[in-house]
Design a protein around this motif. Sequence first.
Motif, PDB file in Angstrom:
ATOM      1  N   UNK A  25       0.860  -1.259  -0.060  1.00 44.47           N
ATOM      2  CA  UNK A  25      -0.001  -0.012   0.054  1.00 44.47           C
ATOM      3  C   UNK A  25       0.988   1.223  -0.026  1.00 44.47           C
ATOM      4  N   UNK A  26       2.080   1.192   0.947  1.00 44.53           N
ATOM      5  CA  UNK A  26       2.795   2.485   0.882  1.00 44.53           C
ATOM      6  C   UNK A  26       3.604   2.664  -0.227  1.00 44.53           C
ATOM      7  N   UNK A  27       4.010   1.527  -0.847  1.00 42.65           N
ATOM      8  CA  UNK A  27       4.823   1.753  -2.223  1.00 42.65           C
ATOM      9  C   UNK A  27       3.889   2.180  -3.169  1.00 42.65           C
ATOM     10  N   UNK A  28       2.644   1.870  -3.227  1.00 44.78           N
ATOM     11  CA  UNK A  28       1.756   2.347  -4.633  1.00 44.78           C
ATOM     12  C   UNK A  28       1.362   3.733  -4.271  1.00 44.78           C
ATOM     13  N   UNK A  29       1.218   4.253  -3.053  1.00 45.42           N
ATOM     14  CA  UNK A  29       0.973   5.633  -2.850  1.00 45.42           C
ATOM     15  C   UNK A  29       1.993   6.589  -3.367  1.00 45.42           C
ATOM     16  N   UNK A  30       3.379   5.944  -3.053  1.00 44.75           N
ATOM     17  CA  UNK A  30       4.469   6.688  -3.465  1.00 44.75           C
ATOM     18  C   UNK A  30       4.580   6.740  -5.089  1.00 44.75           C
ATOM     19  N   UNK A  31       4.443   5.532  -5.696  1.00 44.03           N
ATOM     20  CA  UNK A  31       4.542   5.520  -7.006  1.00 44.03           C
ATOM     21  C   UNK A  31       3.389   6.096  -7.854  1.00 44.03           C
ATOM     22  N   UNK A  32       2.057   6.363  -7.500  1.00 46.84           N
ATOM     23  CA  UNK A  32       1.062   6.829  -7.846  1.00 46.84           C
ATOM     24  C   UNK A  32       1.247   8.522  -7.954  1.00 46.84           C
TER      25      UNK A  32
END
Length: 453
Positions: free
Chosen positions: A360-367
């Motif tokens: 979840x954290x990685x997706x927020x950063x990439x988004x």
Amino acid sequence: MADPHITIATGGQAGDSAPDWPRLYQRAAQALARSLAQRGELSPEEALHTVAAALPPRWAAWLRGCFARHAWTAADALVPADLLDTDNCPPDISGGRRELVRLALFGPGGQGRPREAKDREAAYQHLCAEIMREARDLRTLTRATTQALNHPDVQRDPTLAGMIRAYLSVREAELRARLRAQREEEDFETQLVHPFEVSPVTHVPTRAELLAMFQRVGCRLEDQLAQFDEEGARSTMARLCELRARYPVHIAEAAVQCYSEKFDRAIETRSTYRRQIDDLAERAVEAARAGEQKTASWLLRRMGAIRTLLPGLFSDAEFGAIRTKIAEGGEEYEHHELEEELLSRERSVAADIRRLGLIVHRFRKLAAKLPHDDERYLRAKAEYKQAAEEVRARDSEWLTGLMLELETLLDDLHDPSGRTQDQVDRFLASVRSTLDHMRRGIRAVQEEQSQSG
């Protein structure tokens, strides 16, 4: 296709034509030997099936019919070993057929029931040791006799019962002889201590009487030493020394010295055996603590056999204390295993939640920094959707199931200190808090996605 080496009758009764019986027997014996090598043992039905399968159909059917007529494969069938060699042999079994029937009925040469004889001998030795340990006089022999003859193995084995009765007769004769010798010694001592109460003439013991009594006391000492009865042997040894002190003219010092050396050797041997028993007990406890229950059980049985054969080496109380230590060692191992299982489950849950949180954290950063048509973004989004589904599945029902699972392990642990319970409570609170945090993160991602869309 028929075997070219075997002549098979094509009509008439079973005896109309003479097949090649040696060849048939050889084939059947080889098949039976292969089956025995593979399985270790065969039931009567399996042996019959193996032999019949190696025969041509006609003779296989005849063999099965023969066994069926005589009920030789029945569970309660008792077949005399010389049945086929006496006048009681069924008339339809003759010539070469007899050896085939013998092979199917009794197996190859050297077979029989060796296991039964081995078990009988083991039971006999065990029961004899029990009788020797329990029957110290005629009164205790009566009780030991009842216990031995009512033993299940003795009840169902007449041969073993006869062996035990014979041993009981020998033991009774030994005890009666010992009792007579003891009474003679007591009567003799009474005459020596209170001569005038029996007769106004003082009885002076002869050398033969003194030596006979000395020998009886010496035999008692040897019997006690053989059983490692240290306390009784010390008392008897003191009696021998007393006789030597009172009658130095008739009882040689060398005779007492000989018994003293036997006593010292027996006590030294007893100390050696005790050290070995202590070593066995220590190894058994260590094995139990390491979870090697087979080894611990085997060592305990070995000590039990020693206790039965040589009861003077250690008492029932000492043996009970050893069993208790082994049981406690097993409980320690189980406790450690349960603790490890509990910690392993907690680590597994924590690692799984940590994995979801990182996705979840990685997706927020990439988004926030990648175009939405970027391949990396699309892969991260697919992982995020899967992770979001898994987080939603970890609802209150899932958390309740986890709590019950850990509580079951706690109950098995029996931790009176309560430390493990506190640790589990903190873990569950941490899991609940982390899941709430991830749900908030997922809602934030959904809001960001809505705004960007």
